[in-house]
Design a protein around this motif. Structure first.
Motif, PDB file in Angstrom:
ATOM      1  N   MET A   1       1.206  -1.028   0.270  1.00 25.25           N
ATOM      2  CA  MET A   1      -0.229   0.062   0.273  1.00 25.25           C
ATOM      3  C   MET A   1       0.769   1.384   0.187  1.00 25.25           C
ATOM      4  SD  MET A   1      -2.937  -1.067   3.103  1.00 25.25           S
ATOM      5  CE  MET A   1      -4.591  -1.615   2.010  1.00 25.25           C
ATOM      6  N   VAL A   2       0.768   2.110  -0.511  1.00 29.58           N
ATOM      7  CA  VAL A   2       1.253   3.641  -1.126  1.00 29.58           C
ATOM      8  C   VAL A   2       0.319   4.805  -0.391  1.00 29.58           C
ATOM      9  CG1 VAL A   2       2.365   4.992  -2.127  1.00 29.58           C
ATOM     10  CG2 VAL A   2       2.663   2.937  -2.726  1.00 29.58           C
ATOM     11  N   GLN A   3       0.786   5.201   0.671  1.00 24.24           N
ATOM     12  CA  GLN A   3       0.309   6.680   1.120  1.00 24.24           C
ATOM     13  C   GLN A   3       1.230   8.071   0.128  1.00 24.24           C
ATOM     14  OE1 GLN A   3      -0.202   6.191   5.125  1.00 24.24           O
ATOM     15  NE2 GLN A   3       1.857   6.569   4.783  1.00 24.24           N
ATOM     16  N   ASP A   4       0.126   8.929  -0.109  1.00 23.34           N
ATOM     17  CA  ASP A   4       0.838  10.674  -0.763  1.00 23.34           C
ATOM     18  C   ASP A   4       1.124  11.130   0.291  1.00 23.34           C
ATOM     19  OD1 ASP A   4      -2.296  10.850   0.218  1.00 23.34           O
ATOM     20  OD2 ASP A   4      -1.981  11.811  -1.337  1.00 23.34           O
ATOM     21  N   ARG A   5       0.321  10.850   2.186  1.00 15.04           N
ATOM     22  CA  ARG A   5       0.905  12.079   2.548  1.00 15.04           C
ATOM     23  C   ARG A   5       1.443  11.127   4.074  1.00 15.04           C
ATOM     24  NH1 ARG A   5      -4.724  15.809   2.378  1.00 15.04           N
ATOM     25  NH2 ARG A   5      -3.572  17.234   0.739  1.00 15.04           N
ATOM     26  N   ARG A   6       2.095  11.653   4.568  1.00  8.87           N
ATOM     27  CA  ARG A   6       2.975  10.956   5.985  1.00  8.87           C
ATOM     28  C   ARG A   6       2.784  11.630   7.308  1.00  8.87           C
ATOM     29  NH1 ARG A   6       7.158   7.831   4.137  1.00  8.87           N
ATOM     30  NH2 ARG A   6       8.801   8.008   5.801  1.00  8.87           N
ATOM     31  N   ASN A   7       1.908  11.752   7.717  1.00  5.83           N
ATOM     32  CA  ASN A   7       0.951  12.398   8.866  1.00  5.83           C
ATOM     33  C   ASN A   7       0.087  11.247   9.728  1.00  5.83           C
ATOM     34  OD1 ASN A   7      -2.044  12.546   7.365  1.00  5.83           O
ATOM     35  ND2 ASN A   7      -1.434  14.941   7.315  1.00  5.83           N
ATOM     36  N   ALA A   8      -0.102  11.977  10.713  1.00  3.97           N
ATOM     37  CA  ALA A   8      -0.463  10.670  11.927  1.00  3.97           C
ATOM     38  C   ALA A   8      -1.918  10.339  10.806  1.00  3.97           C
ATOM     39  CB  ALA A   8      -1.069  11.609  13.087  1.00  3.97           C
ATOM     40  N   THR A   9      -2.726  10.976  10.727  1.00  6.79           N
ATOM     41  CA  THR A   9      -4.200  10.951  10.365  1.00  6.79           C
ATOM     42  C   THR A   9      -3.715   9.902   9.172  1.00  6.79           C
ATOM     43  OG1 THR A   9      -5.182  13.073  10.381  1.00  6.79           O
ATOM     44  CG2 THR A   9      -6.762  11.595   9.053  1.00  6.79           C
ATOM     45  N   ALA A  10      -2.618  10.423   7.839  1.00  7.03           N
ATOM     46  CA  ALA A  10      -2.875   9.795   7.261  1.00  7.03           C
ATOM     47  C   ALA A  10      -2.235   8.030   7.797  1.00  7.03           C
ATOM     48  CB  ALA A  10      -1.923  10.152   6.293  1.00  7.03           C
ATOM     49  N   ALA A  11      -1.556   7.179   8.421  1.00  4.16           N
ATOM     50  CA  ALA A  11      -0.757   6.596   8.775  1.00  4.16           C
ATOM     51  C   ALA A  11      -2.362   5.820   9.308  1.00  4.16           C
ATOM     52  CB  ALA A  11       0.258   6.864   9.484  1.00  4.16           C
ATOM     53  N   LYS A  12      -3.124   6.993  10.598  1.00  8.26           N
ATOM     54  CA  LYS A  12      -4.055   5.749  11.030  1.00  8.26           C
ATOM     55  C   LYS A  12      -5.215   5.772  10.553  1.00  8.26           C
ATOM     56  CE  LYS A  12      -4.201   9.041  15.087  1.00  8.26           C
ATOM     57  NZ  LYS A  12      -5.367  10.164  15.796  1.00  8.26           N
ATOM     58  N   ARG A  13      -5.547   6.218   8.751  1.00  5.17           N
ATOM     59  CA  ARG A  13      -6.091   5.430   7.778  1.00  5.17           C
ATOM     60  C   ARG A  13      -4.993   4.038   7.299  1.00  5.17           C
ATOM     61  NH1 ARG A  13      -7.074  10.267   5.504  1.00  5.17           N
ATOM     62  NH2 ARG A  13      -5.175   9.979   3.758  1.00  5.17           N
ATOM     63  N   PHE A  14      -4.051   4.356   6.889  1.00  9.89           N
ATOM     64  CA  PHE A  14      -3.292   3.491   6.267  1.00  9.89           C
ATOM     65  C   PHE A  14      -3.747   1.936   7.601  1.00  9.89           C
ATOM     66  CE2 PHE A  14       0.891   0.521   6.213  1.00  9.89           C
ATOM     67  CZ  PHE A  14       0.826   0.187   5.081  1.00  9.89           C
ATOM     68  N   PHE A  15      -3.233   2.380   8.782  1.00 10.46           N
ATOM     69  CA  PHE A  15      -3.890   1.165   9.505  1.00 10.46           C
ATOM     70  C   PHE A  15      -4.886   0.302   9.088  1.00 10.46           C
ATOM     71  CE2 PHE A  15       0.478   2.459  12.239  1.00 10.46           C
ATOM     72  CZ  PHE A  15       1.257   1.633  11.497  1.00 10.46           C
ATOM     73  N   LYS A  16      -5.970   0.903   9.907  1.00  8.86           N
ATOM     74  CA  LYS A  16      -7.203   0.878   9.304  1.00  8.86           C
ATOM     75  C   LYS A  16      -7.071   0.062   8.131  1.00  8.86           C
ATOM     76  CE  LYS A  16      -9.954   4.991  12.460  1.00  8.86           C
ATOM     77  NZ  LYS A  16     -10.467   5.043  11.749  1.00  8.86           N
ATOM     78  N   ARG A  17      -6.638   0.334   6.764  1.00  9.73           N
ATOM     79  CA  ARG A  17      -6.717  -0.355   5.788  1.00  9.73           C
ATOM     80  C   ARG A  17      -6.293  -1.769   5.736  1.00  9.73           C
ATOM     81  NH1 ARG A  17      -6.038   4.389   1.160  1.00  9.73           N
ATOM     82  NH2 ARG A  17      -8.388   5.443   1.376  1.00  9.73           N
ATOM     83  N   LEU A  18      -5.761  -1.356   6.746  1.00 16.25           N
ATOM     84  CA  LEU A  18      -5.019  -2.349   6.407  1.00 16.25           C
ATOM     85  C   LEU A  18      -4.663  -3.776   7.307  1.00 16.25           C
ATOM     86  CD1 LEU A  18      -1.512  -4.060   5.828  1.00 16.25           C
ATOM     87  CD2 LEU A  18      -0.425  -2.438   7.384  1.00 16.25           C
ATOM     88  N   LEU A  19      -5.338  -3.142   8.592  1.00 19.17           N
ATOM     89  CA  LEU A  19      -6.154  -4.288   9.137  1.00 19.17           C
ATOM     90  C   LEU A  19      -7.392  -4.838   8.963  1.00 19.17           C
ATOM     91  CD1 LEU A  19      -5.121  -2.477  12.553  1.00 19.17           C
ATOM     92  CD2 LEU A  19      -3.736  -4.880  11.703  1.00 19.17           C
ATOM     93  N   ALA A  20      -8.247  -3.796   8.207  1.00 18.53           N
ATOM     94  CA  ALA A  20      -9.590  -4.563   7.733  1.00 18.53           C
ATOM     95  C   ALA A  20      -9.151  -5.901   7.077  1.00 18.53           C
ATOM     96  CB  ALA A  20      -9.940  -3.714   6.855  1.00 18.53           C
ATOM     97  N   GLY A  21      -8.812  -6.192   6.624  1.00 16.84           N
ATOM     98  CA  GLY A  21      -7.701  -7.199   5.191  1.00 16.84           C
ATOM     99  C   GLY A  21      -7.882  -8.511   6.403  1.00 16.84           C
ATOM    100  N   LEU A  22      -7.711  -8.038   7.292  1.00 14.91           N
ATOM    101  CA  LEU A  22      -6.675  -9.202   8.668  1.00 14.91           C
ATOM    102  C   LEU A  22      -8.274 -10.101   8.896  1.00 14.91           C
ATOM    103  CD1 LEU A  22      -3.561  -7.960  10.191  1.00 14.91           C
ATOM    104  CD2 LEU A  22      -3.886  -9.642   7.731  1.00 14.91           C
TER     105      LEU A  22
END
Length: 57
Positions: free
Chosen positions: A1-22
């Motif tokens: 997964m690639v994200q265009d921003r590197r702040n805390a909000t983008a990181a939370k969104r990244f982890f939620k998407r990653l954990l949703a598939g587990l």
């Protein structure tokens, strides 16, 4: 997964998407040294062990 921003909000969104598939909850989380990942970890997965790894290559 690639994200265009590197702040805390983008990181939370990244982890939620990653954990949703587990189908299970991880016991350990290994991430790189980006500080926003630590902020997302504290909010979303505070009971999961956290380890930071730097790139070796």
């Amino acid at each position: 997964m690639v994200q265009d921003r590197r702040n805390a909000t983008a990181a939370k969104r990244f982890f939620k998407r990653l954990l949703a598939g587990l189908k299970y909850k991880p016991r350990r989380l290994i991430i790189d040294g980006l500080r926003s990942y630590g902020a997302a970890h504290r909010d979303l997965l505070p009971e999961v062990r956290h380890r930071t790894r730097l790139r070796t290559h």
